[in-house]
Design a protein around this motif. Sequence first.
Motif, PDB file in Angstrom:
ATOM      1  N   PHE A   1      60.425  55.523  49.658  1.00 25.01           N
ATOM      2  CA  PHE A   1      60.529  55.504  48.317  1.00 25.01           C
ATOM      3  C   PHE A   1      58.862  55.645  47.782  1.00 25.01           C
ATOM      4  CE2 PHE A   1      64.114  53.018  49.431  1.00 25.01           C
ATOM      5  CZ  PHE A   1      65.174  53.605  48.242  1.00 25.01           C
TER       6      PHE A   1
ATOM      7  N   TYR B   1      56.865  56.577  43.636  1.00 26.29           N
ATOM      8  CA  TYR B   1      56.455  57.045  42.358  1.00 26.29           C
ATOM      9  C   TYR B   1      55.809  58.471  42.510  1.00 26.29           C
ATOM     10  CZ  TYR B   1      57.846  52.585  40.593  1.00 26.29           C
ATOM     11  OH  TYR B   1      58.547  51.411  40.236  1.00 26.29           O
TER      12      TYR B   1
ATOM     13  N   ASN C   1      55.962  64.850  38.353  1.00 27.21           N
ATOM     14  CA  ASN C   1      56.456  66.040  38.657  1.00 27.21           C
ATOM     15  C   ASN C   1      56.080  66.868  37.480  1.00 27.21           C
ATOM     16  OD1 ASN C   1      57.779  65.725  41.257  1.00 27.21           O
ATOM     17  ND2 ASN C   1      59.296  65.170  40.292  1.00 27.21           N
TER      18      ASN C   1
ATOM     19  N   TRP D   1      57.978  61.826  35.301  1.00 29.48           N
ATOM     20  CA  TRP D   1      58.077  60.619  36.337  1.00 29.48           C
ATOM     21  C   TRP D   1      59.303  60.479  37.183  1.00 29.48           C
ATOM     22  CZ3 TRP D   1      53.940  58.605  38.730  1.00 29.48           C
ATOM     23  CH2 TRP D   1      52.434  58.765  38.121  1.00 29.48           C
ATOM     24  N   VAL D   2      59.255  60.144  38.268  1.00 26.85           N
ATOM     25  CA  VAL D   2      60.584  59.899  38.737  1.00 26.85           C
ATOM     26  C   VAL D   2      60.493  58.671  39.995  1.00 26.85           C
ATOM     27  CG1 VAL D   2      61.702  62.139  38.964  1.00 26.85           C
ATOM     28  CG2 VAL D   2      60.263  61.540  40.924  1.00 26.85           C
ATOM     29  N   LEU D   3      61.321  58.047  40.286  1.00 25.87           N
ATOM     30  CA  LEU D   3      61.115  57.190  41.497  1.00 25.87           C
ATOM     31  C   LEU D   3      62.164  58.004  42.727  1.00 25.87           C
ATOM     32  CD1 LEU D   3      60.510  54.513  43.112  1.00 25.87           C
ATOM     33  CD2 LEU D   3      62.390  53.528  42.112  1.00 25.87           C
ATOM     34  N   ALA D   4      61.201  58.323  43.625  1.00 28.02           N
ATOM     35  CA  ALA D   4      62.060  59.223  44.568  1.00 28.02           C
ATOM     36  C   ALA D   4      62.344  58.353  45.756  1.00 28.02           C
ATOM     37  CB  ALA D   4      60.929  60.306  44.722  1.00 28.02           C
ATOM     38  N   HIS D   5      63.644  58.975  46.178  1.00 27.46           N
ATOM     39  CA  HIS D   5      64.060  58.365  47.388  1.00 27.46           C
ATOM     40  C   HIS D   5      64.077  59.518  48.372  1.00 27.46           C
ATOM     41  CE1 HIS D   5      67.362  56.475  50.051  1.00 27.46           C
ATOM     42  NE2 HIS D   5      66.135  56.123  50.734  1.00 27.46           N
TER      43      HIS D   5
ATOM     44  N   SER E   1      66.366  64.588  48.826  1.00 30.33           N
ATOM     45  CA  SER E   1      65.735  63.504  47.758  1.00 30.33           C
ATOM     46  C   SER E   1      66.629  63.333  46.528  1.00 30.33           C
ATOM     47  CB  SER E   1      64.420  64.146  47.376  1.00 30.33           C
ATOM     48  OG  SER E   1      63.771  63.259  46.420  1.00 30.33           O
ATOM     49  N   SER E   2      66.638  61.982  46.328  1.00 29.17           N
ATOM     50  CA  SER E   2      67.336  61.641  45.098  1.00 29.17           C
ATOM     51  C   SER E   2      66.306  60.931  44.036  1.00 29.17           C
ATOM     52  CB  SER E   2      68.505  60.506  45.519  1.00 29.17           C
ATOM     53  OG  SER E   2      69.457  61.273  46.426  1.00 29.17           O
ATOM     54  N   ARG E   3      66.190  61.233  43.083  1.00 31.22           N
ATOM     55  CA  ARG E   3      65.102  60.742  42.157  1.00 31.22           C
ATOM     56  C   ARG E   3      65.804  60.230  40.886  1.00 31.22           C
ATOM     57  NH1 ARG E   3      64.381  65.248  44.405  1.00 31.22           N
ATOM     58  NH2 ARG E   3      63.892  66.539  43.051  1.00 31.22           N
ATOM     59  N   ARG E   4      65.307  58.983  40.574  1.00 24.32           N
ATOM     60  CA  ARG E   4      65.940  58.108  39.243  1.00 24.32           C
ATOM     61  C   ARG E   4      64.759  57.968  38.217  1.00 24.32           C
ATOM     62  NH1 ARG E   4      67.308  51.953  40.491  1.00 24.32           N
ATOM     63  NH2 ARG E   4      65.382  51.567  42.048  1.00 24.32           N
TER      64      ARG E   4
END
Length: 189
Positions: free
Chosen positions: A90, A92, A95, A104-108, A124-127
């Motif tokens: 995970f 921050y 992009n 900004w994203v919180l990437a997993h 990659s899933s980003r929220r």
Amino acid sequence: MGSATATSRTDRAAVRPSGQERTFGADELIVSKTDTRGIITYANDVFCRVGAYELHEVIGQPHNLIRHPDMPRAVFKLLWDTVASGRELFAYVNNLAADGANYWVLAHVTPSFGAGGKIVGYHSSRRRPATAGVEAIKPLYRELLAEESRAGTGRAAAEAGTALLNRRLAERGVDYDQFVWSLIPDAEA
């Protein structure tokens, strides 16, 4: 999606940050997949909309197509080292969209496994991250960028940033995962 034409390495280099920040819905996920070299093989509609790209402009391109120059190399080194070893991460991430806006994203990011457990790509899933988490990470990223700038470019910069990141984590008495999770409000975890 706009009239972005950033489809070659030369064209992508021309995208400059505009200083405009955008966001996306709290219920939306930005999703992409790459092969083992980081070449985009899938991007969802949210990836394209937020990044101001058409799908045909991103498929087959390196994922660093959306790399913002204010992102420390050390974070990407950690990300790639982690997922290449078969583990998730995970992070921050700030992009850069095709029109120069940032988001900004919180990437997993996770490895994708094929037959026999071999890594065949990455997912990659980003929220949308909490504002407090982004504000908490910015000073560290500025510090890492300054350290990397003093070290030069490429591998030397990434190694200098990584060394500083490791020192800062040791000072806090946490590993990277614990640090990132400490920035995610309980309501979002």
